[in-house]
Design a protein around this motif. Structure first.
Motif, short mmCIF file in Angstrom:
data_model
loop_
_atom_site.label_atom_id
_atom_site.label_comp_id
_atom_site.label_asym_id
_atom_site.label_seq_id
_atom_site.Cartn_x
_atom_site.Cartn_y
_atom_site.Cartn_z
N SER A 136 0.83 -1.20 0.00
CA SER A 136 0.00 0.00 0.00
C SER A 136 0.86 1.24 0.00
N GLN A 137 0.45 2.25 -0.73
CA GLN A 137 1.21 3.50 -0.72
C GLN A 137 0.56 4.50 0.22
N THR A 138 -0.74 4.69 0.05
CA THR A 138 -1.39 5.73 0.87
C THR A 138 -2.34 5.13 1.90
N GLY A 139 -2.34 3.83 2.07
CA GLY A 139 -3.07 3.25 3.20
C GLY A 139 -4.36 2.53 2.86
N ASN A 140 -4.86 2.64 1.62
CA ASN A 140 -6.14 1.96 1.31
C ASN A 140 -6.01 0.45 1.44
N ALA A 141 -5.00 -0.12 0.78
CA ALA A 141 -4.83 -1.58 0.81
C ALA A 141 -4.50 -2.04 2.23
N TYR A 168 0.99 1.93 -8.22
CA TYR A 168 1.49 3.30 -8.08
C TYR A 168 2.31 3.65 -9.30
N GLU A 217 3.58 4.35 -12.67
CA GLU A 217 2.90 4.00 -13.92
C GLU A 217 2.79 2.48 -14.01
N CYS A 227 -4.58 -1.08 -12.33
CA CYS A 227 -4.27 -2.22 -11.44
C CYS A 227 -3.06 -3.01 -11.92
N SER A 276 -11.47 3.04 -5.06
CA SER A 276 -12.12 2.65 -3.80
C SER A 276 -13.60 2.30 -3.97
N LEU A 328 4.25 13.77 -9.40
CA LEU A 328 4.79 12.52 -9.92
C LEU A 328 5.55 12.81 -11.21
N TYR A 369 1.86 12.66 -6.55
CA TYR A 369 0.55 12.58 -7.19
C TYR A 369 0.55 13.19 -8.58
#
Ligand SMILES: Cc1cc2nc3c(=O)[nH]c(=O)nc-3n(C[C@H](O)[C@H](O)[C@H](O)COP(=O)(O)O)c2cc1C
Length: 454
Positions: free
Chosen positions: A57-62, A106, A108, A148, A175, A420, A454
Motif C-alpha cells: 500500500s502507498q497511501t493506506g487503502n490496501a 502506483y 505507472e 491495477c 475505492s 509525480l 501525485y
C-alpha cells in the motif's frame, strides 16, 4: 510417626494420604495438560501454516482493507498472519496454504514503494508454488493507463508458478464500494461466516472554512491557496503529520478529493494548500474550484481525516530527515517540519523546487524563522525560472550526492512530496545515482524512503 491398630483410624490415615497425593498431583497434571495442548497447537500450526493476509500500500487503502480482511477472518475463528508484502520470503509463499494479497498500483503501473523489493527479488524468479491457494484484491484508478498494473502482474506471476486462485482477482477502481463489497462477500464465503463486520468508511464531518489566502499572486503558475479549517461541532480530532484529508465537494460528493494536511493538531486547525486546477476548456476542477473560488469564508466543508501511515514519521521520529518536494508538495513537508519543531529536532534538510522566488516562495517567513532557530539545518530552494537555463530540485540533489550519502550514513530518512511527473522520477534517479538502486530499495523496505507523490 503415629502407630495404631484401629481399622477406622487406619482408613482415615489412608484416605488423607490419597487426598494429599491428589492435591499435589493436580497442579502437575494441569501443567502437563497445558504443555501437551500447547505442543499440539504448535504442531498443528507447523503442519498448517494457515492463512496470510499481506498488503502493499502507498497511501493506506490496501493496508486498511488488509486489516479489515484479517479481522473478518479472526471473527470466523481463522487466525491469519497480517504483514506487508515486503516481509514475505520465498519460503512463506511455498509453505502457506492460503494467502490473500491486497495490493495497490502506483507510479505507472508499478508496485507501491515498499513492495518494489518483493517485485524485484521474487517476481523476477521462478518459484514453484503448487501448494498455494491465493486471492488478489487489486486497487487502482482506471484514469491511469496501467489500471491495477501491479495487482495484475502479481496475479499472473502467481499463476505461472502453479499457485491456484481461490476466486478471480477483484479489481477496485477508485475505492469502489461495490468491488470492496464483492471481496468482502468472497471472504465471508471462504471463511464460512455471514457476520462479517461493517467495512463502510467513516462518515464525513462538517468543518468550517475559516481562512483562505492566495500565496502566489503574480505567479507564472496556477494560483495556490492556503486554507484553514476547524470542526463545526466538537473537538479537533487527532492526526499525525503526513496524514491526509478527504473533501467531498457539493457538485460531486461521491468522489472525495485528497489533500495533504499542512499543519499539526497543535496549530488548532487543519491547514491545506490547494492549487486551482483549470481544465483545457477553461472550467475549474470540481474540488479545487469550489474550495478556492466558490465557497465563501465561514462556509461548511464536508471533510474527513485519513491516516496516511506510509507517509507518517513513525519509526523515523529520531532520525535526521531529508525532505524533498515541489509545488503544493510543500504542504505535507510543512506538516513534518512543524512536528519536528514541536519535538525540538533540528536535523532537517529541505530541498524544494518552484518557479520564481519572487512569487512562489511559499511559507518563506516561516522557513527563514526555522533556519534562524536551528530547526532547519539545511535549506536548498531551487527556482526553475530564476535563471536562463531551467533548474529543478533533482538537479540540486544530484550536485549534493555526497551530502545525501553522509546524511544517510547518519541514519537519515527521506520524504518526497509533490508531483509525480517531472519531480518524483527525477528525484528517484538522483537518489539512485547517489545511493545505488539496492541501497534505495533497502531504504524503502526499512521505511526510510517514503513518498506522497501525485
Ligand atoms: C501517483 C499515483 C500513481 C498511480 N498510478 C496508478 C496506476 O498506474 N494504475 C492504477 O490502476 N492506479 C494508480 N494509482 C491509483 C492507486 O492505486 C489508488 O489510488 C489506490 O486506491 C491506492 O491504494 P493505497 O492507498 O493502498 O496505495 C495511482 C495513484 C497515485 C497517487
Amino acid at each position: 510417626m503415629i502407630w495404631t491398630n484401629d481399622p477406622s483410624r487406619l482408613m482415615m490415615v489412608a484416605g488423607m494420604s490419597v487426598g494429599y497425593a491428589l492435591v499435589c498431583l493436580a497442579p502437575y497434571l494441569r501443567t502437563r495438560r497445558k504443555r501437551q495442548a500447547a505442543a499440539r497447537a504448535k504442531a498443528e500450526a507447523a503442519a498448517s501454516p494457515g492463512w496470510i493476509v499481506t498488503y502493499a500500500s502507498q497511501t493506506g487503502n490496501a493496508d486498511e482493507l488488509a486489516q479489515q480482511t484479517a479481522a473478518t477472518l479472526k471473527l470466523a475463528g481463522i487466525p491469519a498472519r497480517l504483514c506487508e508484502l515486503s516481509e514475505l520470503e520465498a519460503q512463506d509463499l511455498q509453505e502457506a496454504e492460503r494467502i490473500l494479497f491486497l495490493v495497490s498500483t502506483y507510479g505507472e503501473g508499478d508496485a507501491p514503494d515498499a513492495a518494489a523489493g518483493f517485485a524485484g527479488r521474487l517476481m523476477t524468479t521462478s518459484l514453484p508454488l503448487p501448494k498455494l491457494h491465493y486471492a488478489v484484491l487489486a486497487l487502482g484508478d482506471s484514469a491511469y493507463a496501467q489500471f491495477c498494473g501491479f495487482g495484475r502482474a502479481l496475479d499472473q506471476w502467481l499463476q505461472a508458478q502453479g499457485a491456484q486462485s481461490l476466486f478471480p482477482r477483484v479489481e477496485v477502481n477508485r475505492s469502489s464500494e461495490q468491488a470492496i463489497g464483492q471481496w468482502r462477500q468472497q471472504l465471508s464465503h471462504l471463511a464460512g461466516t455471514s457476520d462479517a463486520p461493517d467495512w463502510s468508511a467513516p462518515a464525513f464531518d462538517a468543518w468550517r472554512l475559516s481562512e483562505r489566502v492566495q500565496l502566489n499572486a503574480g505567479s507564472a503558475g496556477a494560483p495556490v491557496y492556503h486554507l484553514e479549517l476547524e470542526p463545526l461541532n466538537g473537538a479537533l480530532p487527532a492526526w499525525q503529520s503526513g496524514d491526509l484529508v478527504q473533501v467531498a465537494a457539493p457538485a460531486d460528493p461521491s468522489r472525495a478529493r485528497e489533500y495533504s494536511i499542512a499543519s499539526i493538531p497543535a496549530d488548532g486547525r487543519v491547514h491545506l494548500l490547494v492549487r486551482l486546477h483549470t481544465h483545457d476548456d477553461g472550467s475549474h476542477g470540481v474540488a479545487s474550484g469550489w474550495l478556492t473560488q466558490q465557497a465563501s469564508l465561514g462556509e461548511t466543508v464536508q471533510l474527513r481525516l485519513r491516516q496516511h501511515r506510509r507517509f507518517r514519521l513513525e519509526g523515523n521520529v529520531e532520525r535526521p530527515l531529508i525532505l524533498i518536494g515541489n509545488g503544493s508538495g510543500i504542504a505535507g513537508l510543512r506538516g513534518h517540519l512543524k512536528a519536528r519543531v514541536l519535538a525540538g529536532q533540528g536535523r532537517n534538510w529541505l530541498l524544494f523546487g518552484e518557479r520564481n522566488a519572487a512569487y512562489d516562495y511559499h511559507y518563506r517567513a516561516e522557513l527563514d524563522g526555522w533556519q534562524r532557530d536551528g530547526m532547519l539545518e539545511k535549506l536548498d530552494m531551487v527556482f526553475s525560472r530564476d535563471q536562463t537555463e531551467r533548474r529543478y530540485v533533482q538537479d540540486r540533489l544530484a550536485e549534493q550526492a555526497e551530502a545525501v550519502r553522509e546524511w544517510i550514513a547518519e541514519g537519515a530518512a527521506i520524504y518526497i512530496c509533490g508531483s509525480l511527473e517531472g519531480m518524483a522520477a527525477g528525484v528517484d534517479a538522483a537518489l539512485e545515482a547517489a545511493l545505488g538502486r539496492d541501497g534505495l530499495d533497502a531504504l524503502a523496505v526499512a521505511g526510510r524512503y517514503r513518498r506522497d507523490v501525485y
